[in-house]
Write a protein that holds these residues in place. Structure first.
Motif, PDB file in Angstrom:
ATOM      1  N   SER A  61      -3.739  -7.570   2.948  1.00 40.41           N
ATOM      2  CA  SER A  61      -2.440  -8.196   2.701  1.00 40.41           C
ATOM      3  C   SER A  61      -1.469  -7.163   2.135  1.00 40.41           C
ATOM      4  O   SER A  61      -1.819  -6.349   1.283  1.00 40.41           O
ATOM      5  CB  SER A  61      -2.573  -9.385   1.755  1.00 40.41           C
ATOM      6  OG  SER A  61      -2.919  -8.957   0.469  1.00 40.41           O
ATOM      7  N   GLY A  62      -0.273  -7.192   2.637  1.00 40.21           N
ATOM      8  CA  GLY A  62       0.743  -6.254   2.183  1.00 40.21           C
ATOM      9  C   GLY A  62       0.704  -4.905   2.863  1.00 40.21           C
ATOM     10  O   GLY A  62       1.564  -4.064   2.622  1.00 40.21           O
ATOM     11  N   ILE A  63      -0.287  -4.670   3.697  1.00 41.62           N
ATOM     12  CA  ILE A  63      -0.382  -3.401   4.418  1.00 41.62           C
ATOM     13  C   ILE A  63       0.149  -3.618   5.834  1.00 41.62           C
ATOM     14  O   ILE A  63      -0.354  -4.459   6.574  1.00 41.62           O
ATOM     15  CB  ILE A  63      -1.838  -2.892   4.486  1.00 41.62           C
ATOM     16  CG1 ILE A  63      -2.406  -2.704   3.084  1.00 41.62           C
ATOM     17  CG2 ILE A  63      -1.912  -1.594   5.269  1.00 41.62           C
ATOM     18  CD1 ILE A  63      -3.887  -2.367   3.074  1.00 41.62           C
ATOM     19  N   ARG A  64       1.175  -2.879   6.177  1.00 39.87           N
ATOM     20  CA  ARG A  64       1.776  -3.011   7.503  1.00 39.87           C
ATOM     21  C   ARG A  64       1.072  -2.091   8.490  1.00 39.87           C
ATOM     22  O   ARG A  64       0.628  -0.999   8.138  1.00 39.87           O
ATOM     23  CB  ARG A  64       3.264  -2.642   7.464  1.00 39.87           C
ATOM     24  CG  ARG A  64       4.065  -3.435   6.462  1.00 39.87           C
ATOM     25  CD  ARG A  64       4.354  -4.800   6.923  1.00 39.87           C
ATOM     26  NE  ARG A  64       5.726  -4.907   7.394  1.00 39.87           N
ATOM     27  CZ  ARG A  64       6.137  -5.951   8.056  1.00 39.87           C
ATOM     28  NH1 ARG A  64       5.310  -6.919   8.330  1.00 39.87           N
ATOM     29  NH2 ARG A  64       7.374  -6.034   8.445  1.00 39.87           N
ATOM     30  N   ALA A  65       0.988  -2.549   9.719  1.00 45.63           N
ATOM     31  CA  ALA A  65       0.424  -1.732  10.793  1.00 45.63           C
ATOM     32  C   ALA A  65       1.508  -1.505  11.839  1.00 45.63           C
ATOM     33  O   ALA A  65       2.320  -2.386  12.108  1.00 45.63           O
ATOM     34  CB  ALA A  65      -0.777  -2.426  11.419  1.00 45.63           C
ATOM     35  N   ARG A  66       1.504  -0.328  12.423  1.00 44.79           N
ATOM     36  CA  ARG A  66       2.500  -0.018  13.457  1.00 44.79           C
ATOM     37  C   ARG A  66       2.103  -0.563  14.816  1.00 44.79           C
ATOM     38  O   ARG A  66       2.942  -0.785  15.675  1.00 44.79           O
ATOM     39  CB  ARG A  66       2.707   1.484  13.545  1.00 44.79           C
ATOM     40  CG  ARG A  66       3.348   2.044  12.306  1.00 44.79           C
ATOM     41  CD  ARG A  66       3.729   3.485  12.476  1.00 44.79           C
ATOM     42  NE  ARG A  66       4.462   3.913  11.296  1.00 44.79           N
ATOM     43  CZ  ARG A  66       4.306   5.081  10.733  1.00 44.79           C
ATOM     44  NH1 ARG A  66       3.457   5.945  11.235  1.00 44.79           N
ATOM     45  NH2 ARG A  66       5.001   5.393   9.664  1.00 44.79           N
ATOM     46  N   ASN A  67       0.799  -0.778  15.009  1.00 44.71           N
ATOM     47  CA  ASN A  67       0.322  -1.286  16.303  1.00 44.71           C
ATOM     48  C   ASN A  67      -1.046  -1.943  16.108  1.00 44.71           C
ATOM     49  O   ASN A  67      -1.607  -1.936  15.012  1.00 44.71           O
ATOM     50  CB  ASN A  67       0.256  -0.157  17.341  1.00 44.71           C
ATOM     51  CG  ASN A  67      -0.589   1.016  16.875  1.00 44.71           C
ATOM     52  OD1 ASN A  67      -1.672   0.827  16.339  1.00 44.71           O
ATOM     53  ND2 ASN A  67      -0.081   2.233  17.058  1.00 44.71           N
ATOM     54  N   LYS A  80      -3.987  -1.792  13.022  1.00 37.15           N
ATOM     55  CA  LYS A  80      -4.448  -2.998  12.321  1.00 37.15           C
ATOM     56  C   LYS A  80      -5.962  -3.136  12.449  1.00 37.15           C
ATOM     57  O   LYS A  80      -6.648  -3.484  11.493  1.00 37.15           O
ATOM     58  CB  LYS A  80      -3.740  -4.236  12.866  1.00 37.15           C
ATOM     59  CG  LYS A  80      -4.125  -5.521  12.153  1.00 37.15           C
ATOM     60  CD  LYS A  80      -3.959  -5.446  10.629  1.00 37.15           C
ATOM     61  CE  LYS A  80      -2.546  -5.665  10.190  1.00 37.15           C
ATOM     62  NZ  LYS A  80      -2.413  -5.705   8.709  1.00 37.15           N
ATOM     63  N   LEU A  81      -6.497  -2.872  13.633  1.00 41.25           N
ATOM     64  CA  LEU A  81      -7.949  -2.937  13.827  1.00 41.25           C
ATOM     65  C   LEU A  81      -8.652  -1.955  12.893  1.00 41.25           C
ATOM     66  O   LEU A  81      -9.659  -2.291  12.271  1.00 41.25           O
ATOM     67  CB  LEU A  81      -8.309  -2.653  15.281  1.00 41.25           C
ATOM     68  CG  LEU A  81      -9.796  -2.656  15.606  1.00 41.25           C
ATOM     69  CD1 LEU A  81     -10.429  -4.010  15.308  1.00 41.25           C
ATOM     70  CD2 LEU A  81     -10.025  -2.261  17.053  1.00 41.25           C
ATOM     71  N   SER A  82      -8.098  -0.770  12.777  1.00 39.40           N
ATOM     72  CA  SER A  82      -8.685   0.230  11.881  1.00 39.40           C
ATOM     73  C   SER A  82      -8.656  -0.256  10.435  1.00 39.40           C
ATOM     74  O   SER A  82      -9.632  -0.086   9.688  1.00 39.40           O
ATOM     75  CB  SER A  82      -7.923   1.542  12.017  1.00 39.40           C
ATOM     76  OG  SER A  82      -8.424   2.498  11.115  1.00 39.40           O
ATOM     77  N   GLN A  83      -7.543  -0.880  10.030  1.00 42.37           N
ATOM     78  CA  GLN A  83      -7.439  -1.419   8.676  1.00 42.37           C
ATOM     79  C   GLN A  83      -8.480  -2.507   8.441  1.00 42.37           C
ATOM     80  O   GLN A  83      -9.109  -2.563   7.380  1.00 42.37           O
ATOM     81  CB  GLN A  83      -6.040  -1.987   8.438  1.00 42.37           C
ATOM     82  CG  GLN A  83      -4.959  -0.954   8.394  1.00 42.37           C
ATOM     83  CD  GLN A  83      -3.567  -1.571   8.408  1.00 42.37           C
ATOM     84  OE1 GLN A  83      -3.412  -2.778   8.521  1.00 42.37           O
ATOM     85  NE2 GLN A  83      -2.556  -0.730   8.297  1.00 42.37           N
TER      86      GLN A  83
END
Length: 69
Positions: A25-31, A35-38
């Motif tokens: 939560s609160g972590i933005r992903a560029r693609n 997001k999958l890596s996060q």
């Protein structure tokens, strides 16, 4: 179909999703790949206590025969 008004929370995947959500939560992903890596990183950081409590939660649901106390 009859359904108890108060059933125990035995949907185990919800507990795991909750932990993942806390971590990202609160972590933005560029693609989607980012997001999958996060999510993969967060998955390995789920506390062991969450995982060790899953069998106990299953057994509590079985013991209560689907009804909350």
């Amino acid at each position: 179909m009859e359904w108890p008004s108060q059933s125990p929370d035995i949907n185990l995947i919800e507990h795991l999703w909750e932990e993942l959500e806390k971590c990202v939560s609160g972590i933005r992903a560029r693609n989607a790949d980012q997001k999958l890596s996060q999510l993969q990183t967060a998955w390995v950081q789920i506390p062991q206590s969450v995982l060790t409590n899953l069998p106990r939660r299953c057994q509590a649901g079985i013991d209560s025969r689907g009804f909350a106390d």
